[in-house]
Design a protein around this motif. Structure first.
Motif, PDB file in Angstrom:
ATOM      1  N   ASP A 131       1.493  12.684   3.642  1.00 51.27           N
ATOM      2  CA  ASP A 131       1.353  12.372   5.070  1.00 51.27           C
ATOM      3  C   ASP A 131      -0.068  11.948   5.414  1.00 51.27           C
ATOM      4  OD1 ASP A 131       4.014  12.896   5.593  1.00 51.27           O
ATOM      5  OD2 ASP A 131       3.657  14.978   6.214  1.00 51.27           O
ATOM      6  N   ALA A 132      -1.061  12.639   4.848  1.00 53.56           N
ATOM      7  CA  ALA A 132      -2.465  12.301   5.114  1.00 53.56           C
ATOM      8  C   ALA A 132      -2.805  10.910   4.571  1.00 53.56           C
ATOM      9  CB  ALA A 132      -3.388  13.345   4.502  1.00 53.56           C
ATOM     10  N   VAL A 133      -2.302  10.600   3.396  1.00 50.11           N
ATOM     11  CA  VAL A 133      -2.581   9.289   2.795  1.00 50.11           C
ATOM     12  C   VAL A 133      -1.830   8.190   3.549  1.00 50.11           C
ATOM     13  CG1 VAL A 133      -2.490   7.923   0.670  1.00 50.11           C
ATOM     14  CG2 VAL A 133      -3.070  10.349   0.554  1.00 50.11           C
ATOM     15  N   ASN A 134      -0.589   8.464   3.955  1.00 48.46           N
ATOM     16  CA  ASN A 134       0.175   7.508   4.764  1.00 48.46           C
ATOM     17  C   ASN A 134      -0.536   7.229   6.086  1.00 48.46           C
ATOM     18  OD1 ASN A 134       2.611   6.282   3.833  1.00 48.46           O
ATOM     19  ND2 ASN A 134       3.512   8.324   3.669  1.00 48.46           N
ATOM     20  N   LYS A 135      -1.074   8.267   6.684  1.00 47.55           N
ATOM     21  CA  LYS A 135      -1.801   8.113   7.953  1.00 47.55           C
ATOM     22  C   LYS A 135      -3.026   7.215   7.750  1.00 47.55           C
ATOM     23  CE  LYS A 135      -3.989  10.663  11.654  1.00 47.55           C
ATOM     24  NZ  LYS A 135      -4.964  11.680  11.892  1.00 47.55           N
ATOM     25  N   LEU A 136      -3.705   7.404   6.631  1.00 52.55           N
ATOM     26  CA  LEU A 136      -4.867   6.571   6.329  1.00 52.55           C
ATOM     27  C   LEU A 136      -4.464   5.103   6.154  1.00 52.55           C
ATOM     28  CD1 LEU A 136      -7.936   6.977   5.808  1.00 52.55           C
ATOM     29  CD2 LEU A 136      -7.396   6.941   3.381  1.00 52.55           C
ATOM     30  N   VAL A 137      -3.345   4.868   5.490  1.00 51.77           N
ATOM     31  CA  VAL A 137      -2.844   3.491   5.335  1.00 51.77           C
ATOM     32  C   VAL A 137      -2.540   2.904   6.710  1.00 51.77           C
ATOM     33  CG1 VAL A 137      -0.956   2.066   4.452  1.00 51.77           C
ATOM     34  CG2 VAL A 137      -1.968   3.817   2.996  1.00 51.77           C
ATOM     35  N   ASP A 138      -1.878   3.678   7.561  1.00 46.44           N
ATOM     36  CA  ASP A 138      -1.554   3.197   8.908  1.00 46.44           C
ATOM     37  C   ASP A 138      -2.814   2.866   9.703  1.00 46.44           C
ATOM     38  OD1 ASP A 138       1.160   3.437   8.416  1.00 46.44           O
ATOM     39  OD2 ASP A 138       1.315   5.434   9.345  1.00 46.44           O
ATOM     40  N   GLU A 139      -3.853   3.704   9.574  1.00 50.78           N
ATOM     41  CA  GLU A 139      -5.114   3.476  10.289  1.00 50.78           C
ATOM     42  C   GLU A 139      -5.814   2.208   9.813  1.00 50.78           C
ATOM     43  OE1 GLU A 139      -7.330   7.056   9.583  1.00 50.78           O
ATOM     44  OE2 GLU A 139      -6.126   8.231  11.005  1.00 50.78           O
ATOM     45  N   HIS A 140      -5.587   1.818   8.567  1.00 53.30           N
ATOM     46  CA  HIS A 140      -6.260   0.638   8.002  1.00 53.30           C
ATOM     47  C   HIS A 140      -5.366  -0.602   7.967  1.00 53.30           C
ATOM     48  CE1 HIS A 140      -9.217   3.627   6.916  1.00 53.30           C
ATOM     49  NE2 HIS A 140     -10.057   2.624   6.837  1.00 53.30           N
ATOM     50  N   THR A 141      -4.209  -0.515   8.606  1.00 51.74           N
ATOM     51  CA  THR A 141      -3.333  -1.679   8.697  1.00 51.74           C
ATOM     52  C   THR A 141      -3.759  -2.531   9.876  1.00 51.74           C
ATOM     53  OG1 THR A 141      -1.482  -0.482   7.706  1.00 51.74           O
ATOM     54  CG2 THR A 141      -0.945  -2.453   8.974  1.00 51.74           C
ATOM     55  N   GLU A 142      -4.087  -3.776   9.586  1.00 52.07           N
ATOM     56  CA  GLU A 142      -4.468  -4.727  10.625  1.00 52.07           C
ATOM     57  C   GLU A 142      -3.256  -5.576  10.965  1.00 52.07           C
ATOM     58  OE1 GLU A 142      -7.833  -7.057   9.317  1.00 52.07           O
ATOM     59  OE2 GLU A 142      -8.626  -5.339   8.208  1.00 52.07           O
ATOM     60  N   GLY A 143      -2.965  -5.685  12.242  1.00 47.73           N
ATOM     61  CA  GLY A 143      -1.837  -6.505  12.676  1.00 47.73           C
ATOM     62  C   GLY A 143      -2.169  -7.983  12.575  1.00 47.73           C
ATOM     63  N   ALA A 179       0.836  -1.205   0.000  1.00 45.94           N
ATOM     64  CA  ALA A 179       0.000   0.000   0.000  1.00 45.94           C
ATOM     65  C   ALA A 179       0.873   1.259   0.000  1.00 45.94           C
ATOM     66  CB  ALA A 179      -0.939  -0.007   1.201  1.00 45.94           C
ATOM     67  N   LYS A 180       1.913   1.255   0.823  1.00 46.38           N
ATOM     68  CA  LYS A 180       2.752   2.460   0.966  1.00 46.38           C
ATOM     69  C   LYS A 180       3.483   2.828  -0.318  1.00 46.38           C
ATOM     70  CE  LYS A 180       2.727   3.016   5.683  1.00 46.38           C
ATOM     71  NZ  LYS A 180       2.844   4.133   6.535  1.00 46.38           N
ATOM     72  N   VAL A 181       3.816   1.841  -1.146  1.00 43.81           N
ATOM     73  CA  VAL A 181       4.521   2.133  -2.386  1.00 43.81           C
ATOM     74  C   VAL A 181       3.620   2.889  -3.370  1.00 43.81           C
ATOM     75  CG1 VAL A 181       4.027   0.012  -3.687  1.00 43.81           C
ATOM     76  CG2 VAL A 181       6.233   1.136  -3.967  1.00 43.81           C
ATOM     77  N   GLN A 182       2.320   2.912  -3.111  1.00 45.76           N
ATOM     78  CA  GLN A 182       1.367   3.598  -3.986  1.00 45.76           C
ATOM     79  C   GLN A 182       0.935   4.963  -3.453  1.00 45.76           C
ATOM     80  OE1 GLN A 182      -1.726   0.896  -5.699  1.00 45.76           O
ATOM     81  NE2 GLN A 182      -0.948  -0.529  -4.146  1.00 45.76           N
ATOM     82  N   VAL A 183       1.379   5.316  -2.259  1.00 49.27           N
ATOM     83  CA  VAL A 183       0.930   6.549  -1.591  1.00 49.27           C
ATOM     84  C   VAL A 183       1.201   7.786  -2.427  1.00 49.27           C
ATOM     85  CG1 VAL A 183       1.424   8.072   0.366  1.00 49.27           C
ATOM     86  CG2 VAL A 183       0.937   5.664   0.761  1.00 49.27           C
ATOM     87  N   ALA A 184       2.397   7.923  -2.982  1.00 49.74           N
ATOM     88  CA  ALA A 184       2.744   9.134  -3.744  1.00 49.74           C
ATOM     89  C   ALA A 184       1.791   9.346  -4.913  1.00 49.74           C
ATOM     90  CB  ALA A 184       4.192   9.045  -4.229  1.00 49.74           C
ATOM     91  N   ARG A 185       1.481   8.264  -5.651  1.00 54.76           N
ATOM     92  CA  ARG A 185       0.572   8.379  -6.799  1.00 54.76           C
ATOM     93  C   ARG A 185      -0.816   8.803  -6.359  1.00 54.76           C
ATOM     94  NH1 ARG A 185      -0.715   3.145  -8.038  1.00 54.76           N
ATOM     95  NH2 ARG A 185      -2.727   3.440  -7.089  1.00 54.76           N
ATOM     96  N   VAL A 186      -1.353   8.141  -5.366  1.00 56.51           N
ATOM     97  CA  VAL A 186      -2.717   8.425  -4.898  1.00 56.51           C
ATOM     98  C   VAL A 186      -2.799   9.847  -4.351  1.00 56.51           C
ATOM     99  CG1 VAL A 186      -4.462   7.773  -3.205  1.00 56.51           C
ATOM    100  CG2 VAL A 186      -3.247   5.997  -4.468  1.00 56.51           C
ATOM    101  N   ALA A 187      -1.813  10.246  -3.561  1.00 59.89           N
ATOM    102  CA  ALA A 187      -1.819  11.595  -2.977  1.00 59.89           C
ATOM    103  C   ALA A 187      -1.762  12.656  -4.069  1.00 59.89           C
ATOM    104  CB  ALA A 187      -0.644  11.745  -2.020  1.00 59.89           C
ATOM    105  N   LYS A 188      -0.904  12.449  -5.067  1.00 62.20           N
ATOM    106  CA  LYS A 188      -0.757  13.433  -6.145  1.00 62.20           C
ATOM    107  C   LYS A 188      -2.055  13.569  -6.946  1.00 62.20           C
ATOM    108  CE  LYS A 188       1.953  14.500 -10.236  1.00 62.20           C
ATOM    109  NZ  LYS A 188       2.952  14.018 -11.189  1.00 62.20           N
ATOM    110  N   VAL A 189      -2.637  12.448  -7.343  1.00 59.53           N
ATOM    111  CA  VAL A 189      -3.847  12.485  -8.170  1.00 59.53           C
ATOM    112  C   VAL A 189      -5.020  13.116  -7.418  1.00 59.53           C
ATOM    113  CG1 VAL A 189      -5.578  11.032  -9.312  1.00 59.53           C
ATOM    114  CG2 VAL A 189      -3.161  10.569  -9.637  1.00 59.53           C
TER     115      VAL A 189
END
Length: 188
Positions: A151-163, A135-145
């Motif tokens: 940072d906001a998109v990374n935070k969202l990925v972190d919030e949706h990461t299940e251990g 997911a994190k490798v795609q953050v730059a693309r999603v954030a730009k588009v």
């Protein structure tokens, strides 16, 4: 013959009752205690069901996180893999095409940064999850588009990461559909 036939018929009837009656009812009863009450966990957005949490969906727009490729084109009616191994030239060509496509849509990413899960299909062809790295490798693309900060998109990925389940069983994962629904709910 009578000494073998009657016990065989009794055993067959007992096994039919157990395997075709009691066991399925027990599994259905256990399923009622799961999310979705045994009918599957549905994901809703704006009051509309947009999919199931445990079935991968096809996302190809740059504004969304992409999930794992599917050998069955995300057709939940018949899951399955391609059954092509790493020495199959057709398979290698397909993976190379996926790598090229991913790099075209994610220009800041190098080949070595692309997790294998983003270019190889799962065994079922319907895997709904990615690793946090996928997911994190795609953050730059999603954030730009979307015009959002990375940072906001990374935070969202972190919030949706299940251990891992119970902290030790299985890998950490991110459900792609849940993440994309949450992404649509973000305000710029």
């Amino acid at each position: 013959m009578k000494t073998y036939l009657l016990p065989s018929i009794k055993l067959t009837l007992i096994l039919i009752v157990l395997t075709a009656g009691i066991f399925p009812l027990a599994i259905a009863g256990i399923g009622k205690f799961t999310p979705g009450k045994g009918d599957g966990e549905t994901i809703t957005y704006k009051g509309r069901v947009v999919g199931y949490a445990n079935i991968g969906q096809k996302f190809t727009k740059d504004e969304y996180f992409w999930g794992r490729p599917s050998a069955v084109d995300y057709n939940a009616a018949g899951s399955g893999g391609s059954n092509k191994g790493p020495s199959n030239p057709d398979y290698l060509k397909q993976v190379e095409g996926r790598i090229d496509d991913f790099m075209k849509h994610n220009p800041g990413v190098t080949r070595s940064q692309i997790p294998a899960e983003l270019v190889t299909a799962s065994g079922s062809g319907l895997d709904p999850d990615l690793s946090p790295v996928g997911a994190k490798v795609q953050v730059a693309r999603v954030a730009k588009v979307r015009g959002l900060s990375a940072d906001a998109v990374n935070k969202l990925v972190d919030e949706h990461t299940e251990g891992p389940w119970l902290g030790m069983f299985g890998p950490a994962k991110v459900n792609v559909l849940k993440l994309n629904v949450a992404l649509d709910g973000l305000k710029k």
